[in-house]
Each structure stands twice: as C-alpha cells, then as structure tokens.
Design a protein around this motif. Sequence first.
Motif, PDB file in Angstrom:
ATOM      1  N   ALA A   1       0.826  -1.207   0.000  1.00 45.87           N
ATOM      2  CA  ALA A   1       0.000   0.000   0.000  1.00 45.87           C
ATOM      3  C   ALA A   1       0.861   1.258   0.000  1.00 45.87           C
ATOM      4  CB  ALA A   1      -0.931  -0.007   1.217  1.00 45.87           C
ATOM      5  N   SER A   2       1.955   1.249   0.744  1.00 48.17           N
ATOM      6  CA  SER A   2       2.855   2.402   0.768  1.00 48.17           C
ATOM      7  C   SER A   2       3.469   2.640  -0.604  1.00 48.17           C
ATOM      8  CB  SER A   2       3.950   2.189   1.810  1.00 48.17           C
ATOM      9  OG  SER A   2       3.411   2.050   3.110  1.00 48.17           O
ATOM     10  N   VAL A   3       3.864   1.572  -1.274  1.00 50.30           N
ATOM     11  CA  VAL A   3       4.440   1.713  -2.617  1.00 50.30           C
ATOM     12  C   VAL A   3       3.407   2.298  -3.574  1.00 50.30           C
ATOM     13  CG1 VAL A   3       5.375   0.427  -4.577  1.00 50.30           C
ATOM     14  CG2 VAL A   3       6.116  -0.132  -2.253  1.00 50.30           C
ATOM     15  N   CYS A   4       2.156   1.856  -3.457  1.00 50.08           N
ATOM     16  CA  CYS A   4       1.106   2.373  -4.334  1.00 50.08           C
ATOM     17  C   CYS A   4       0.856   3.862  -4.092  1.00 50.08           C
ATOM     18  CB  CYS A   4      -0.187   1.588  -4.120  1.00 50.08           C
ATOM     19  SG  CYS A   4      -0.101  -0.141  -4.640  1.00 50.08           S
ATOM     20  N   ILE A   5       0.872   4.286  -2.825  1.00 51.48           N
ATOM     21  CA  ILE A   5       0.641   5.699  -2.516  1.00 51.48           C
ATOM     22  C   ILE A   5       1.779   6.561  -3.039  1.00 51.48           C
ATOM     23  CG2 ILE A   5       0.448   7.359  -0.626  1.00 51.48           C
ATOM     24  CD1 ILE A   5      -1.072   5.243   0.949  1.00 51.48           C
ATOM     25  N   VAL A   6       3.013   6.124  -2.800  1.00 51.54           N
ATOM     26  CA  VAL A   6       4.157   6.899  -3.280  1.00 51.54           C
ATOM     27  C   VAL A   6       4.155   6.965  -4.813  1.00 51.54           C
ATOM     28  CG1 VAL A   6       6.677   6.986  -3.356  1.00 51.54           C
ATOM     29  CG2 VAL A   6       5.521   6.372  -1.224  1.00 51.54           C
ATOM     30  N   TRP A   7       3.860   5.842  -5.467  1.00 52.20           N
ATOM     31  CA  TRP A   7       3.818   5.833  -6.924  1.00 52.20           C
ATOM     32  C   TRP A   7       2.716   6.765  -7.456  1.00 52.20           C
ATOM     33  CZ3 TRP A   7       6.370   4.663 -11.169  1.00 52.20           C
ATOM     34  CH2 TRP A   7       5.688   4.513 -12.359  1.00 52.20           C
ATOM     35  N   SER A   8       1.563   6.749  -6.825  1.00 58.50           N
ATOM     36  CA  SER A   8       0.469   7.606  -7.266  1.00 58.50           C
ATOM     37  C   SER A   8       0.788   9.079  -7.060  1.00 58.50           C
ATOM     38  CB  SER A   8      -0.818   7.233  -6.519  1.00 58.50           C
ATOM     39  OG  SER A   8      -1.186   5.883  -6.769  1.00 58.50           O
ATOM     40  N   GLU A   9       1.510   9.404  -5.984  1.00 52.34           N
ATOM     41  CA  GLU A   9       1.932  10.794  -5.763  1.00 52.34           C
ATOM     42  C   GLU A   9       2.855  11.269  -6.874  1.00 52.34           C
ATOM     43  OE1 GLU A   9       0.908  12.928  -3.729  1.00 52.34           O
ATOM     44  OE2 GLU A   9       0.336  12.070  -1.811  1.00 52.34           O
ATOM     45  N   ILE A  10       3.707  10.389  -7.363  1.00 47.11           N
ATOM     46  CA  ILE A  10       4.703  10.781  -8.360  1.00 47.11           C
ATOM     47  C   ILE A  10       4.065  10.969  -9.740  1.00 47.11           C
ATOM     48  CG2 ILE A  10       6.810  10.043  -9.547  1.00 47.11           C
ATOM     49  CD1 ILE A  10       7.607   8.608  -6.992  1.00 47.11           C
TER      50      ILE A  10
ATOM     51  N   VAL B   1      -7.737  18.294   5.929  1.00 41.55           N
ATOM     52  CA  VAL B   1      -8.155  18.819   4.627  1.00 41.55           C
ATOM     53  C   VAL B   1      -7.103  18.557   3.544  1.00 41.55           C
ATOM     54  CG1 VAL B   1      -8.760  20.913   3.364  1.00 41.55           C
ATOM     55  CG2 VAL B   1      -9.681  20.537   5.654  1.00 41.55           C
ATOM     56  N   PRO B   2      -5.794  18.843   3.767  1.00 38.35           N
ATOM     57  CA  PRO B   2      -4.818  18.549   2.709  1.00 38.35           C
ATOM     58  C   PRO B   2      -4.754  17.071   2.343  1.00 38.35           C
ATOM     59  CG  PRO B   2      -3.875  20.024   4.330  1.00 38.35           C
ATOM     60  CD  PRO B   2      -5.175  19.554   4.896  1.00 38.35           C
ATOM     61  N   LEU B   3      -4.841  16.179   3.320  1.00 31.88           N
ATOM     62  CA  LEU B   3      -4.799  14.754   3.000  1.00 31.88           C
ATOM     63  C   LEU B   3      -6.043  14.323   2.232  1.00 31.88           C
ATOM     64  CD1 LEU B   3      -3.322  13.202   6.272  1.00 31.88           C
ATOM     65  CD2 LEU B   3      -2.225  13.375   4.040  1.00 31.88           C
ATOM     66  N   SER B   4      -7.200  14.877   2.579  1.00 29.61           N
ATOM     67  CA  SER B   4      -8.435  14.511   1.880  1.00 29.61           C
ATOM     68  C   SER B   4      -8.394  14.972   0.426  1.00 29.61           C
ATOM     69  CB  SER B   4      -9.641  15.122   2.600  1.00 29.61           C
ATOM     70  OG  SER B   4      -9.732  14.656   3.921  1.00 29.61           O
ATOM     71  N   TYR B   5      -8.010  16.218   0.206  1.00 30.12           N
ATOM     72  CA  TYR B   5      -7.967  16.711  -1.172  1.00 30.12           C
ATOM     73  C   TYR B   5      -6.826  16.048  -1.954  1.00 30.12           C
ATOM     74  CZ  TYR B   5      -7.943  19.903  -5.131  1.00 30.12           C
ATOM     75  OH  TYR B   5      -7.997  20.429  -6.396  1.00 30.12           O
ATOM     76  N   ASN B   6      -5.708  15.787  -1.294  1.00 30.94           N
ATOM     77  CA  ASN B   6      -4.601  15.125  -1.971  1.00 30.94           C
ATOM     78  C   ASN B   6      -4.991  13.722  -2.421  1.00 30.94           C
ATOM     79  OD1 ASN B   6      -1.747  14.926  -2.780  1.00 30.94           O
ATOM     80  ND2 ASN B   6      -1.604  13.441  -1.122  1.00 30.94           N
ATOM     81  N   PHE B   7      -5.790  13.029  -1.620  1.00 31.16           N
ATOM     82  CA  PHE B   7      -6.249  11.703  -2.040  1.00 31.16           C
ATOM     83  C   PHE B   7      -7.156  11.806  -3.266  1.00 31.16           C
ATOM     84  CE2 PHE B   7      -9.806   8.707  -1.888  1.00 31.16           C
ATOM     85  CZ  PHE B   7      -9.125   7.508  -2.086  1.00 31.16           C
TER      86      PHE B   7
ATOM     87  N   TRP C   1       0.633  24.316 -10.118  1.00 34.49           N
ATOM     88  CA  TRP C   1       1.918  23.618 -10.136  1.00 34.49           C
ATOM     89  C   TRP C   1       2.294  23.090  -8.758  1.00 34.49           C
ATOM     90  CZ3 TRP C   1       4.258  21.842 -14.232  1.00 34.49           C
ATOM     91  CH2 TRP C   1       4.026  22.438 -15.468  1.00 34.49           C
ATOM     92  N   PHE C   2       1.982  23.858  -7.728  1.00 34.79           N
ATOM     93  CA  PHE C   2       2.303  23.393  -6.379  1.00 34.79           C
ATOM     94  C   PHE C   2       1.479  22.153  -6.031  1.00 34.79           C
ATOM     95  CE2 PHE C   2       1.625  23.296  -1.802  1.00 34.79           C
ATOM     96  CZ  PHE C   2       2.913  23.419  -1.321  1.00 34.79           C
ATOM     97  N   ASP C   3       0.214  22.156  -6.403  1.00 41.13           N
ATOM     98  CA  ASP C   3      -0.654  21.037  -6.070  1.00 41.13           C
ATOM     99  C   ASP C   3      -0.225  19.759  -6.768  1.00 41.13           C
ATOM    100  OD1 ASP C   3      -2.844  19.695  -4.958  1.00 41.13           O
ATOM    101  OD2 ASP C   3      -4.083  20.106  -6.709  1.00 41.13           O
ATOM    102  N   TYR C   4       0.348  19.854  -7.956  1.00 39.02           N
ATOM    103  CA  TYR C   4       0.716  18.664  -8.716  1.00 39.02           C
ATOM    104  C   TYR C   4       2.165  18.224  -8.491  1.00 39.02           C
ATOM    105  CZ  TYR C   4      -3.581  18.286 -11.418  1.00 39.02           C
ATOM    106  OH  TYR C   4      -4.879  18.091 -11.798  1.00 39.02           O
ATOM    107  N   LEU C   5       3.067  19.185  -8.319  1.00 41.60           N
ATOM    108  CA  LEU C   5       4.488  18.824  -8.271  1.00 41.60           C
ATOM    109  C   LEU C   5       5.012  18.609  -6.860  1.00 41.60           C
ATOM    110  CD1 LEU C   5       6.027  21.123 -11.035  1.00 41.60           C
ATOM    111  CD2 LEU C   5       5.304  18.732 -11.194  1.00 41.60           C
ATOM    112  N   PHE C   6       4.514  19.371  -5.889  1.00 42.15           N
ATOM    113  CA  PHE C   6       5.097  19.246  -4.558  1.00 42.15           C
ATOM    114  C   PHE C   6       4.918  17.862  -3.941  1.00 42.15           C
ATOM    115  CE2 PHE C   6       4.904  19.517   0.064  1.00 42.15           C
ATOM    116  CZ  PHE C   6       6.159  20.055   0.322  1.00 42.15           C
TER     117      PHE C   6
END
Length: 725
Positions: A377-386, A468-474, A503-508
């Motif tokens: 699950a951690s690998v999937c989250i990190v991959w999805s963030e990238i 809120v940031p974690l909810s919207y980030n998901f 750009w901040f929302d997608y790249l950071f």
Amino acid sequence: MIESTTSPSPVPSEIFAGFLLLIISIAVLLILRYYLPLRTTPAFLLVPVFFALWLPASMVLLVPIDLASTAAADNIDNRGIWLEPRALLVSWRITYWLTFCLTWFILPILAEYSDSGYRDPKEKVLDSLRANAQYYAFVFGAGVLGLIYVLISYGNFSTSLKSTVMALAYCWGLILAIYLMGHGLVAIPRRLFRSANISGSLRKIQSQAPRVYEKMEDAEMNLEDLEIQVAELSRRKGGSVNLFQDWIEELVDMMNLPESAQPSRASVLRGSGDASSRILPTVITETYMADLTRRLVRAKHARSRYVNEWNRLLLDAVKTQAILDSAASKKLDFGAASPHAGFWERHTVLTPYTRFLFHYHFVPYARLGLAAVLTLASVCIVWSEIVKGVLPSFSIIRYSVVHHWEGENGQVGFAGQVIAALWMLYMCAAALTSITEVKVWRGRALVRRNTAHESAFWYASQVARLSVPLSYNFMTFLGGIYRDTVFYKFLGQLINLTPLGTWFDYLFPAFILLPVGATLFGLYGKVRRVFGFGVDVIDDDGDDSENNTYGTGSWREGRDLIERELNGTSTTIRGRRAEAAARIAGSGAGPAGSRAAPVLSVPRTSRGAPTSPLGTSPNSRPSAMNTSARRGASASSSRGGGVGTEPEDENFFEALGHRFKNTMDTFDTPKWLQDIKKPKWMGGDDDFSGASGSHQHRRSGGAGNGNHNSDVRRWFGGNDGRVRL
C-alpha cells in the motif's frame, strides 16, 4: 396515458451516513476517555478537542460519499452512499470552516491559555495572545503577500481574499502532511516486520530501557528542584510574599508530597540556610509566580509521562520474555492481569497451550502478512503521488477505487467507497503516527488518562490541520473524476486559481521521496550521530547494532536494569530522593554553602552475581547516565567524597581514566587468562598461585598488596583516578 417517473430518494443513504457518524462519535469519545479523565476535564477542553477529532474523521466518510454522488443520472444503480449536491455543499462548508477556525484560532489560543501560569482568566487570555503574537504575525504576513499575488493574477478582490486564505492554509498543511506521511509509510510496515521477531523485540525494549529510565530520573530531579522552590516560598513571611499567599498555598497543594518526604525536605531547607533562599528572587512578582506555576505543571506532566513510559516498557519486557520462554514448555501464562488492564486482557478464553500458539506462532506471522500488505500500500501511494501530475492514468489508487467505467467517465460504487475510506485511513494513520514520534515539540506527549491540557490541544490542532490537505490530496489520485465533485468546486477551484497553485498542487507531492528515502536508509540517525545533536528528531527506528556493547543505551545494560526493577532490588525513586535529602541535611551546606543535588544512580551488577540495594557499595557505577554533570557527581562520590561535598570538575583525561577503569572492572576474566602468571615487574606475586588465586588477585586489582597494584592507570602516574601524561 401519462407515464409517471419517480426519482430515487437519498433518505436510505442519509440514514446510513447518520449511523456511521454516530459510530465515529463513539470512537472519538473512547479516544478522549483513553487519554483524558472525562469527569474532571473542563468543558472548554473537551468540546473543541472533540470537534477537532470528529470533523477530520467525518471527512473520511464525506469524501467517498462525494465521489459516489457525482455519478450520472442514468446510472443511479452504480452509486453507493450518495447525497444531494446541496447537502454535500453545506456539509463541506461546515466541516471546512469549523476545522479552519479550530486550527488557526481556537486551539492555539486555548492551548496557550491552559499552559499559562496566571490565575486570573483575563491574564490567561492576554498571556495566550502574547504567546501567539509571533505566530499570528507570520500568518498574516504570509497572507498579505499571497493576497497581493492573487489580486494581481486574478483581479477580483472578494474572490482573491477567499482564495488566498484557503490556498495558503492548504499549502502549509500539505507541506507538513507530505513530510509526516512519507515517514509513516515506511515506519509502520518496518515496525511490524521487526516486531514479528520476538527476540529482536525484546532486545529493542532492553536497548530503550536506559534512555527511558534516565529521562524519568531527570524529570524527577527537575520536579524536585521546583518543589523545593515552592517549599522555600511557603516558608517566607512578610513583604511581597503576602500578596500571593493563596497562590502559594495552591502550589503547595499541587505538589502532593508524601508525609515521609516532608520532614527530610524541611531539614534540607534548614540545613542549607541562606543558600536555599538564593533560589528565590528578593521581590516576588506576579510574573515570577506565573512562570513558577507553569514550570511546575509542566514538570509534573513530564514526570507522569516518563513514569508511564517506564511502566509500559516493563510490562512489554515481561510479556515478551514470557512469550520467548514459552517455547520450551509450549505453555504461556502471563499471570494475574493488572488492575488497569482492559477488558480483553482481564478476560480470556484461551488455554495456556492455545495462548502459546496464538502469541508465539500466529501473531508473528500475522504481523508479517500485515506488514507485507501495508508495504504494498505504501508503494502504491508513493507511486500515485509521483505520476498523478504527469501520467494520471497510471495511478494504481485510481483503478482500485473507480470500478465502473463508461468511456472516459468513471463512477464509484459502494465497494469503491469502502476502498477509498481504507486508503484515507492509512494515509492519515501514517501522518498521525509520525506526529507522536517527533521529539522536538516542547516535551508534548499523549499519556494514558493524564495527558496535559496543552498537549491535548496541540495534538488535536495537528489532526485538524492535516485532515483537509490529505483529503484533497487523495482525491487528486483519481484523475479527472475528482473535478466533478463538490469538494473540488468548493476548494479545488480556489487552489488552482493561479498557475502557481496548480503547479504546487501537482508537483510538490512528488517530494514525498525525500522523507521516504530519509526514513528508509536511516538518514535521521546518521545525521544525529555525525553532528551530535542534543535533541531527538523523528526516530528512524534504525538498527541498534551500535548498542551491542556496555554503555549508555546498550541492550545488556537495559536487561540488567529491567531485571533489577522487576526483582525489587532497585529502590524507588521517591525513596532515593528522601534518602538523598536526609544525607544532605546531615552533611550541611557544603564548603561553598550551596545545595548539592541528590545523585540518583543504579548500581551495576554482573549477571550472575547477587544484586544489592542502592548505596551498599561505594564504588557502584550508574547504569543509566550520559550527562557529564552526573558522571562527575557519581565519580566524586565513589572517590570518597560525601554527598554534601561539591564535586570537583573533571578534565578530559580524568574522565577518560574513570571510564576506562569502569569498563575494565566490568569485564570477566577469560579462563585461559586466569592460568597465566604475571611477571614480577608487572606486580605478580608468587603467593597467589593457581587459577582461583590469580583470578581473585586480578579482580581485586592487587588490593592485598599496595606495592603490586596492577591497575592500568599506574602506568600513567598512579591509581588516584587521574591520568597524567
């Protein structure tokens, strides 16, 4: 014939959502009850802390409902739990703005209010505002700069003000959430992997014992110093003290000293004379009383925190040792349950044999299986963030949540809602677990049934800030489907109002690789060892191979310390404080008239030798020390100086000689070395022949004959504890 059509009703979904909110409310109350005594905790703490936990928990329910409610009208059957758009918008507005006010205004002010030492509520409020002035200055300064940028980019003042406030709050929360979540995504599976090894878990507990015990002693000594100040303050009569007599009596009642300690403490103050009065200022002011009250309350909670950690460590050590020892008998019995144990610990249906099978075989493999699942699950989250900003179609989380596809449009059903809630729970757990491991937050900690009010406010504010940031980030993991949600129209459009926000929302979030890599390769521990930081940063839970020898923090030292505590050969800290106070009172004020601090130490004993209570041997070495001041005090006491004598400062070579001697004294002489006879030029004696005689002579260091002392310090100028070059 007119054909009537009926639209589906959201009432069943509303009833089910209300039932889930009730379950969340009960869970939050149980969490509060675990960390706070509900009957004695004031309402100004319980109510805001309850909402600070309840609102983020409701977001875990609200996000999947929002995703399912965006389904097309002709595919109602594919929806799960859904609500009307107007109901969703009202829910998001209430949840977001309540969370915003709690995070940035209510909880910080109440936290400093509860931490203030003043008695008057008005003074508490003013002190809280003064403490938060710098915080609010930074927040408003950043808000003004952001408002200018958004106003230039967009041009509408009303929209720019609202967008600036929401975007800056989101960006700051996202920075903290990405860092903490990145650490937790590695730390949680790794901790499960390591806890599956029973012997490794026991060694980890033993390696932590000296550090926890030392911090508990430091907390006790700090509390004792403050209690002595309060005791001396209560003995003063006349002058400015009369203005605060009621306040001083409250502090005396707060100390809650046992009857056995009060005479010794009073004798300390009488014996020290004018020296103890130097602890207090000549004129007692309200500011001094407030500061003393604040420090006393913090010291009491710090003592409670480390006593709780020490007791929990002892229980874990006993339980882990019992599981490890049950491998021979195939039976496991933990003995009588503690009076404070939970329901499941007091009542069990397992027999000793089935308990052995459960704890020795099933639990380790279950932890390994759960660790493997969470690692994936951690690998999937990190991959999805990238990949979410560049290749959103490659996001693994997107396909695990969105199951019903019609062309490029996707819909979330009930199964997808459950999976989305599980993803959000794991992301929040990773971030919140990292918060509890951070050691730089002014000593704040969560203590069972005794959490400090300021700590409760602070942890609740962090939970609210990250929700809120974690909810919207998901939601951004799901590709274009999240743009149809009410949450995006309420918050996402304002974040993406300017190119910088987009750009901040997608790249950071791609920077999650930094905390993941730092935790995975133990960077925190390496930096701490290289630069010698005196504070603890996030515990990277690294390997303890460097602690496999005797020394501060070694697992062998922790094993001996735990055994002495469990066997009852180590006297209690409160008893040692009373004994130290009595010795100080008998020895006077010392040569300089200053009060000597009591030395709290635990004697080192060999594994096979019988233990003895503290103070029976003048050469006992502390087991849990690493500060130079306490090493100097212990060394001065072992050289024959009384407790009341002020220890002299050691230079580098003296400390090196003491350390070298203490290390050599703890070694057991090998059998092959016992048969070797020392030559006369090294202090050998023909009278001591044979293995046993030679061994006794070596162990005593030639005490029977001072001319043949074989102490290694003799080669450098003598055996008086000093090393000369």
